[in-house]
Enzyme design. Structure first.
Site, PDB file in Angstrom:
ATOM      1  N   LYS A  77       0.822  -1.212   0.000  1.00 26.21           N
ATOM      2  CA  LYS A  77       0.000   0.000   0.000  1.00 26.21           C
ATOM      3  C   LYS A  77       0.855   1.260   0.000  1.00 26.21           C
ATOM      4  CE  LYS A  77      -4.419  -1.834   1.066  1.00 26.21           C
ATOM      5  NZ  LYS A  77      -5.439  -2.179   2.042  1.00 26.21           N
TER       6      LYS A  77
ATOM      7  N   ARG B 117      -3.473 -10.172   4.556  1.00 26.76           N
ATOM      8  CA  ARG B 117      -3.826 -10.254   3.124  1.00 26.76           C
ATOM      9  C   ARG B 117      -2.641  -9.714   2.337  1.00 26.76           C
ATOM     10  NH1 ARG B 117      -5.733  -6.960  -0.795  1.00 26.76           N
ATOM     11  NH2 ARG B 117      -7.258  -7.800  -2.261  1.00 26.76           N
TER      12      ARG B 117
HETATM   13  N1  PMM Z   1      -7.297  -3.930   0.418  1.00 22.84           N
HETATM   14  C1  PMM Z   1      -7.530  -3.987  -0.909  1.00 22.84           C
HETATM   15  C2  PMM Z   1      -8.500  -4.848  -1.427  1.00 22.84           C
HETATM   16  N2  PMM Z   1      -9.209  -5.662  -0.609  1.00 22.84           N
HETATM   17  N3  PMM Z   1      -9.689  -6.466   1.549  1.00 22.84           N
HETATM   18  C3  PMM Z   1      -9.486  -6.418   2.873  1.00 22.84           C
HETATM   19  N4  PMM Z   1     -10.202  -7.220   3.698  1.00 22.84           N
HETATM   20  N5  PMM Z   1      -8.574  -5.582   3.438  1.00 22.84           N
HETATM   21  C4  PMM Z   1      -7.826  -4.732   2.681  1.00 22.84           C
HETATM   22  O1  PMM Z   1      -7.027  -3.963   3.253  1.00 22.84           O
HETATM   23  C5  PMM Z   1      -8.016  -4.733   1.260  1.00 22.84           C
HETATM   24  C6  PMM Z   1      -8.978  -5.640   0.728  1.00 22.84           C
HETATM   25  C7  PMM Z   1      -6.739  -3.099  -1.845  1.00 22.84           C
HETATM   26  O2  PMM Z   1      -5.528  -3.660  -2.190  1.00 22.84           O
HETATM   27  P1  PMM Z   1      -5.122  -4.335  -3.626  1.00 22.84           P
HETATM   28  O3  PMM Z   1      -5.837  -3.565  -4.709  1.00 22.84           O
HETATM   29  O4  PMM Z   1      -3.652  -4.178  -3.669  1.00 22.84           O
HETATM   30  O5  PMM Z   1      -5.519  -5.768  -3.612  1.00 22.84           O
END
Ligand code: PMM
Length: 285
Positions: A221, A261
């Site tokens: 992030k 995650r």
């Molecule tokens: N962040 C992203 C997408 N989905 N789900 C959860 N539960 N927590 C998060 O912090 C989260 C998520 C965005 O990140 P990406 O686009 O790099 O996958």
């Protein structure tokens, strides 16, 4: 906190690792790479090989400023990937804010609904989750990606995020979701500035007082890129933040996170093992 067992999900006795498969042309950090369904399934299987306990499949980018995709497009992106991975015995999570996508995903084999809007984007979500009985990630959220940065205003972020999560928990319980289905997420980067993300990470213990398992999504992030900015002040690009992600994983797992995650699974799977050994030694005194 990692002492929680969530029905239908693995129980390894340590912090779980959720590997990310973004079936999007434009995602946060790995956009476009897994857009083809066969490539996405192969990538999900590779993540399991590397130590992922759960594979999170998403068809809608949530990067700041992103526009929404249509329901049809989202279904078209994720359905074959969820079906393909579930058929291989993988524990699949669907990253969606839409009740209809969640319903289809559970029918295709998903064991967890990961809703970054905490049920706020789609009023039908809680009912679908209640009827399905599968686990539900309820994330802290204040609004859609296109303008979420304007809502990053807090005086005490840990207290406010806790209170807002508690309200969402009460609301979905009132709609029939069982408490043991619930996993909470402070939503790093979603209507949060870097200082808010760090405060939430340092406040994991207080968030744990909500009484439910916690999932942390720090991987690649922007707040990590900002921390590691070069002398010219330019943030590090997303994919160069995997080592910093690993440091967050080790510390979060040490502090009791139930799941992380992540995009780069293997080193994070090692880090949760290190943290588990550390915690076990700590508990032995
Ligand atoms: N962040 C992203 C997408 N989905 N789900 C959860 N539960 N927590 C998060 O912090 C989260 C998520 C965005 O990140 P990406 O686009 O790099 O996958």
């Amino acid at each position: 906190m990692s002492a929680f067992t969530v029905p239908g999900l693995p129980d390894t006795g340590r912090c779980l690792v959720m590997g990310v498969v973004n079936v999007t042309p434009d995602s946060f950090s790995d956009g476009g790479r897994w857009f083809n369904p066969d490539t996405a399934v192969a990538h999900g299987l590779a993540l399991v090989e590397q130590g992922a306990d759960i594979v999170d499949v998403g068809g809608e980018s949530t990067r700041p400023g992103a526009a929404r995709v249509s329901l049809e497009e989202e279904l078209h992106r994720v359905e074959p990937v969820i079906r393909g991975l579930s058929a291989e015995g993988v524990v699949v999570s669907v990253d969606t804010m839409r009740a209809e996508v969640a319903e289809m995903a559970v029918a295709a084999g998903a064991k967890l609904v990961n809703d970054v809007s905490g049920g706020l984007a789609d009023p039908a979500m809680a009912r679908v989750v209640a009827a399905s009985g599968v686990a539900y990630v309820l994330m802290h959220w204040r609004g859609h990606s296109r303008d979420m940065e304007n809502r990053a205003i807090y005086t005490d972020v840990v207290t406010e995020v806790s209170e807002e999560l508690r309200k969402r928990v009460d609301s979905v319980l009132a709609e029939g979701v069982r408490e043991d289905q619930l996993i909470l997420d402070p939503g790093l980067g979603f209507s949060k500035q870097a200082e808010h993300n760090w405060a939430l990470l340092a406040g994991l213990g207080r968030l744990g007082e909500l009484g439910r398992p916690l999932i942390i999504g720090a991987s690649r992030k922007r707040f990590l890129g900002r921390l590691l900015a070069g002398a010219n002040g330019e943030p590090r690009p997303f994919a160069d933040n995997d080592d910093a992600t690993l440091a967050v994983t080790a510390l979060a797992a040490r502090d009791g996170a139930w799941c992380v995650r992540v995009h780069d699974v293997r080193p994070n799977a090692d880090a949760v093992r290190v943290a588990a050994a550390w915690r076990a030694a700590d508990e032995r005194g």
